[in-house]
Design an enzyme around this catalytic site. Structure first.
Site, mmCIF file in Angstrom:
data_model
loop_
_atom_site.group_PDB
_atom_site.id
_atom_site.type_symbol
_atom_site.label_atom_id
_atom_site.label_comp_id
_atom_site.label_asym_id
_atom_site.label_seq_id
_atom_site.Cartn_x
_atom_site.Cartn_y
_atom_site.Cartn_z
ATOM 1 N N HIS A 161 9.632 -7.332 -2.949
ATOM 2 C CA HIS A 161 9.157 -8.654 -2.525
ATOM 3 C C HIS A 161 9.920 -9.746 -3.288
ATOM 4 O O HIS A 161 10.468 -9.489 -4.359
ATOM 5 C CB HIS A 161 7.668 -8.822 -2.874
ATOM 6 C CG HIS A 161 6.733 -7.998 -2.069
ATOM 7 N ND1 HIS A 161 5.905 -7.053 -2.633
ATOM 8 C CD2 HIS A 161 6.445 -7.984 -0.748
ATOM 9 C CE1 HIS A 161 5.159 -6.485 -1.690
ATOM 10 N NE2 HIS A 161 5.469 -7.041 -0.538
ATOM 11 N N CYS A 248 0.878 -8.754 -8.231
ATOM 12 C CA CYS A 248 0.288 -8.051 -7.060
ATOM 13 C C CYS A 248 -1.150 -7.634 -7.271
ATOM 14 O O CYS A 248 -1.857 -7.358 -6.323
ATOM 15 C CB CYS A 248 1.037 -6.800 -6.652
ATOM 16 S SG CYS A 248 2.425 -6.349 -7.542
#
Ligand code: CIR
Length: 253
Positions: A161, A248
């Site tokens: 990401h 996350c």
């Protein structure tokens, strides 16, 4: 100031989560302890932490950042880019109303994961990755535009990401993986560099003046301290085995 965070207790299924490389299996008991310590650190920074119950149907559901994007005026339930995680969003519409009056959703053919969304003041960078496509980015861009927030996309090749390698530390400052230090998209920001051998340390987390760093990356930690940041470290080794970083593990707003 950040006030709230949502986290989800890891389920025993965590050990079967998605990994891109070959790594040792995570140790569930250790992961539980690390997750509790992570929560404690958030509380110590003045955050009110809401803990969602473990969801054993989805091994990666502990990585809550990917399923909701919090904007100043609304929460956006995402559409995860990987099929194993697509249904992880179920039930979130019941969790968000105490915090947000307005809840929006990313719709097909868009895919978008929160790990690709980097809000830096009044501008948002959206990573185009294996998990986020242009259709998803366009939908989020339209939502943000209504709030006066501009957005641009950044293609991602070598990372899961965008925020795996770049995070915002407020005051026009980014912490970046050294590969991204000369990236034109981030030209106008001050940059602190995560050491080349410590790429995972780029995914640190600014919380109300303190930078929470993953344990085990001393060079990056001292780069941050030299730049004047107070830092505190937490061991997240078991989540790193599943390609997860600090951000996350929570949704912060
Ligand atoms: C996955 O591959 O989806 C998980 N094993 C890791 C997700 C990490 N999330 C993030 O960086 N925002």
């Amino acid at each position: 100031m950040l006030k709230n965070a949502l986290v989800r207790t890891p389920s025993p299924e965590l050990i079967n989560g998605i990994t891109r490389g070959k790594r040792d299996k995570a140790d569930y008991q250790k992961a539980l302890q690390q997750h509790e310590q992570y929560q404690r650190l958030l509380v110590e920074q003045g955050i009110s932490v809401t803990v969602l119950e473990a969801n054993s149907s989805f091994p990666d559901s502990v990585f809550v950042e990917d399923v909701v994007v919090c904007t100043p005026k609304c929460a956006v339930i995402t559409r995860p880019g990987v099929l194993q995680r697509r249904e992880e969003i179920k039930g979130l519409e019941n969790v968000l109303p105490p915090f947000y009056d307005e809840i929006k959703k990313i719709e097909a053919p868009g895919i978008l994961e929160g790990g690709d969304v980097l809000l830096a003041g009044s501008h948002c960078f959206i990573g185009i990755s294996e998990r986020t496509n242009h259709a998803g980015a366009d939908q989020l861009t339209a939502i943000l535009q209504q709030q006066g927030i501009t957005a641009t996309t950044v293609p991602i090749k070598d990372m899961l990401h965008l925020k795996t390698g770049v995070v915002y530390l407020e005051n026009n400052t980014l912490l970046v993986n050294s590969k991204y230090q000369d990236h034109p998209a981030f030209r106008s920001f001050n940059k602190i560099i995560a050491d080349t051998k410590e790429a995972s340390a780029a995914n640190s987390m600014w919380i109300n003046g303190t930078v929470i760093v993953p344990a085990g990356y001393p060079v990056t930690r001292s780069n941050l301290e030299d730049a004047g940041y107070k830092t505190v470290a937490v061991d997240i080794s078991e989540f790193e085995k599943l390609d997860g970083g600090l951000t996350c593990l929570s949704i912060r707003f």
